[in-house]
Design a protein around this motif. Structure first.
Motif, PDB file in Angstrom:
ATOM      1  N   VAL A 128       0.747  -1.021   0.073  1.00 24.73           N
ATOM      2  CA  VAL A 128      -0.130   0.096   0.016  1.00 24.73           C
ATOM      3  C   VAL A 128       1.003   1.080  -0.070  1.00 24.73           C
ATOM      4  O   VAL A 128       1.719   1.457   0.879  1.00 24.73           O
ATOM      5  N   ALA A 129       0.734   2.056  -1.073  1.00 25.05           N
ATOM      6  CA  ALA A 129       1.726   3.536  -0.917  1.00 25.05           C
ATOM      7  C   ALA A 129       0.656   4.657  -0.896  1.00 25.05           C
ATOM      8  O   ALA A 129      -0.517   4.717  -1.620  1.00 25.05           O
ATOM      9  N   THR A 130       0.993   5.637  -0.169  1.00 25.38           N
ATOM     10  CA  THR A 130       0.429   6.715   0.004  1.00 25.38           C
ATOM     11  C   THR A 130       1.375   8.011   0.124  1.00 25.38           C
ATOM     12  O   THR A 130       2.491   7.777   0.447  1.00 25.38           O
ATOM     13  N   ASN A 140       5.019   7.026   1.758  1.00 27.47           N
ATOM     14  CA  ASN A 140       4.946   5.810   2.364  1.00 27.47           C
ATOM     15  C   ASN A 140       4.641   4.748   1.451  1.00 27.47           C
ATOM     16  O   ASN A 140       3.746   4.574   0.648  1.00 27.47           O
ATOM     17  N   ILE A 141       5.380   3.574   1.734  1.00 29.58           N
ATOM     18  CA  ILE A 141       4.707   2.255   1.134  1.00 29.58           C
ATOM     19  C   ILE A 141       4.854   1.177   2.426  1.00 29.58           C
ATOM     20  O   ILE A 141       5.997   1.125   3.071  1.00 29.58           O
ATOM     21  N   SER A 142       3.892   0.452   2.372  1.00 37.02           N
ATOM     22  CA  SER A 142       3.846  -0.662   3.471  1.00 37.02           C
ATOM     23  C   SER A 142       3.523  -2.012   2.936  1.00 37.02           C
ATOM     24  O   SER A 142       2.454  -1.959   2.055  1.00 37.02           O
ATOM     25  N   PRO A 143       4.206  -3.210   3.336  1.00 38.01           N
ATOM     26  CA  PRO A 143       3.671  -4.227   2.984  1.00 38.01           C
ATOM     27  C   PRO A 143       2.813  -4.793   3.890  1.00 38.01           C
ATOM     28  O   PRO A 143       2.650  -4.422   4.906  1.00 38.01           O
ATOM     29  N   LYS A 144       1.800  -5.446   3.240  1.00 34.87           N
ATOM     30  CA  LYS A 144       0.632  -5.963   3.823  1.00 34.87           C
ATOM     31  C   LYS A 144       0.911  -7.562   3.530  1.00 34.87           C
ATOM     32  O   LYS A 144       0.743  -8.044   2.584  1.00 34.87           O
ATOM     33  N   GLY A 145       1.157  -8.518   4.603  1.00 27.74           N
ATOM     34  CA  GLY A 145       1.623  -9.787   4.314  1.00 27.74           C
ATOM     35  C   GLY A 145       0.300 -10.743   4.479  1.00 27.74           C
ATOM     36  O   GLY A 145       0.691 -11.922   4.641  1.00 27.74           O
ATOM     37  N   ASP A 146      -0.842 -10.648   4.465  1.00 25.59           N
ATOM     38  CA  ASP A 146      -1.795 -11.679   4.749  1.00 25.59           C
ATOM     39  C   ASP A 146      -3.127 -11.431   4.089  1.00 25.59           C
ATOM     40  O   ASP A 146      -4.054 -10.354   4.233  1.00 25.59           O
ATOM     41  N   LEU A 147      -3.387 -12.059   2.869  1.00 21.41           N
ATOM     42  CA  LEU A 147      -4.418 -11.669   1.973  1.00 21.41           C
ATOM     43  C   LEU A 147      -5.735 -12.009   2.558  1.00 21.41           C
ATOM     44  O   LEU A 147      -7.022 -11.648   2.124  1.00 21.41           O
ATOM     45  N   ARG A 148      -5.914 -12.787   3.958  1.00 21.86           N
ATOM     46  CA  ARG A 148      -7.009 -12.711   4.529  1.00 21.86           C
ATOM     47  C   ARG A 148      -7.435 -11.524   4.808  1.00 21.86           C
ATOM     48  O   ARG A 148      -8.850 -11.553   5.172  1.00 21.86           O
ATOM     49  N   TRP A 149      -6.800 -10.282   5.045  1.00 18.29           N
ATOM     50  CA  TRP A 149      -7.160  -9.337   5.621  1.00 18.29           C
ATOM     51  C   TRP A 149      -7.747  -8.193   4.206  1.00 18.29           C
ATOM     52  O   TRP A 149      -7.955  -7.198   4.639  1.00 18.29           O
ATOM     53  N   LEU A 150      -7.667  -8.797   3.115  1.00 18.67           N
ATOM     54  CA  LEU A 150      -8.227  -8.084   1.783  1.00 18.67           C
ATOM     55  C   LEU A 150      -9.385  -8.577   1.333  1.00 18.67           C
ATOM     56  O   LEU A 150      -9.617  -9.723   1.298  1.00 18.67           O
ATOM     57  N   ARG A 151     -10.305  -7.852   1.079  1.00 15.87           N
ATOM     58  CA  ARG A 151     -11.482  -8.104   0.347  1.00 15.87           C
ATOM     59  C   ARG A 151     -11.891  -7.224  -0.903  1.00 15.87           C
ATOM     60  O   ARG A 151     -11.684  -6.170  -0.679  1.00 15.87           O
ATOM     61  N   ILE A 152     -12.253  -7.990  -1.894  1.00 14.54           N
ATOM     62  CA  ILE A 152     -12.577  -7.605  -3.295  1.00 14.54           C
ATOM     63  C   ILE A 152     -14.145  -7.116  -2.803  1.00 14.54           C
ATOM     64  O   ILE A 152     -15.056  -8.282  -2.838  1.00 14.54           O
ATOM     65  N   LEU A 153     -14.592  -5.875  -2.579  1.00 13.14           N
ATOM     66  CA  LEU A 153     -16.245  -5.717  -2.063  1.00 13.14           C
ATOM     67  C   LEU A 153     -16.886  -5.487  -3.425  1.00 13.14           C
ATOM     68  O   LEU A 153     -18.364  -5.530  -3.513  1.00 13.14           O
ATOM     69  N   GLY A 199      -6.919  10.852   0.834  1.00 16.57           N
ATOM     70  CA  GLY A 199      -7.358   9.800   0.072  1.00 16.57           C
ATOM     71  C   GLY A 199      -6.600   9.089  -0.966  1.00 16.57           C
ATOM     72  O   GLY A 199      -7.087   8.013  -1.174  1.00 16.57           O
ATOM     73  N   ARG A 200      -5.606   9.916  -1.422  1.00 15.98           N
ATOM     74  CA  ARG A 200      -4.645   9.000  -2.461  1.00 15.98           C
ATOM     75  C   ARG A 200      -4.049   7.619  -1.968  1.00 15.98           C
ATOM     76  O   ARG A 200      -3.474   8.066  -1.097  1.00 15.98           O
ATOM     77  N   ILE A 202       2.268  -7.632 -12.545  1.00 12.67           N
ATOM     78  CA  ILE A 202       2.126  -6.760 -11.439  1.00 12.67           C
ATOM     79  C   ILE A 202       0.833  -6.011 -11.440  1.00 12.67           C
ATOM     80  O   ILE A 202       0.259  -5.758 -12.906  1.00 12.67           O
ATOM     81  N   VAL A 203      -0.044  -5.946 -10.491  1.00 14.62           N
ATOM     82  CA  VAL A 203      -1.358  -5.449 -10.731  1.00 14.62           C
ATOM     83  C   VAL A 203      -1.331  -4.001  -9.617  1.00 14.62           C
ATOM     84  O   VAL A 203      -1.107  -4.247  -8.283  1.00 14.62           O
ATOM     85  N   ARG A 204      -1.820  -2.886 -10.218  1.00 15.20           N
ATOM     86  CA  ARG A 204      -2.040  -1.566  -9.385  1.00 15.20           C
ATOM     87  C   ARG A 204      -3.377  -1.355  -9.103  1.00 15.20           C
ATOM     88  O   ARG A 204      -4.092  -1.232 -10.399  1.00 15.20           O
ATOM     89  N   LEU A 205      -3.940  -0.936  -8.066  1.00 16.13           N
ATOM     90  CA  LEU A 205      -5.371  -0.376  -7.826  1.00 16.13           C
ATOM     91  C   LEU A 205      -5.249   0.786  -7.173  1.00 16.13           C
ATOM     92  O   LEU A 205      -4.767   1.137  -6.218  1.00 16.13           O
TER      93      LEU A 205
END
Length: 182
Positions: free
Chosen positions: A24-26, A36-49, A74-75, A89-92
């Protein structure tokens, strides 16, 4: 090479859900502020809504840059890299909002995830404005050996000793640039 998508379809969602890590980058609005860029290491905590909406659980950490930047402007960009299989690579890119406990939306969003531990501080909800992939040829092949245990041990100790709230007050109140966070 790269492609821009109208939304997160089934095929792209399945690929995202197979990854072990996302970033995640902001950035603040200030010209001299810290990106800032932060690694988030568990896809259990991400949801496509939805086709243009994602959310992830945000846990207590050593800082609160993402929260501070999201509250200020908000960016955000979420990036996934294929470390196994074909390169990609995929960016949202989108607009993030911070949903804190006590917010009417928090329980509704929180219910979309598996139960979390004591360190949940917010849900980051992202309205995705641009979805694009690129080749990922520069990303090395890497093997996933498992989750690290240090965070859980650190958290368990903070909870047992009753120091988690003090830690959040000290380390998560504002960003490194002085923007309000928690």
């Amino acid at each position: 090479m790269g492609k821009v998508y109208d939304g997160i379809g089934e095929k792209l969602a399945a690929w995202i859900e197979q990854q072990h890590l996302f970033f995640v980058a902001t950035a603040p609005l200030a010209e001299d502020g810290h990106v800032n860029i932060s690694p988030k290491g568990d896809l259990r905590w991400l949801r496509i809504l939805g086709p243009r909406e994602v959310a992830y659980l945000d846990f207590v950490g050593s800082g609160a840059e993402t929260i501070a930047h999201a509250r200020e402007n908000g960016r955000i960009v979420v990036m996934f890299c294929a470390f196994e299989g074909p390169p990609r690579i995929v960016r949202l890119h989108g607009r993030a909002s911070v949903v804190l406990p006590g917010d009417a939306r928090f329980d509704r969003l929180r219910a979309r995830f598996d139960p979390a531990d004591d360190a949940l501080r917010s849900v980051i909800r992202i309205e995705v404005e641009r979805i694009a992939d690129s080749c990922g040829y520069g990303v090395p092949l890497m093997r996933f050996d498992g989750k690290r245990s240090q965070y859980d041990a650190w958290l368990d100790k903070k909870v047992r000793e009753g120091g988690l709230e003090d830690y959040v007050a000290e380390k998560n109140a504002e960003s490194i640039d002085g923007l309000p966070a928690i």
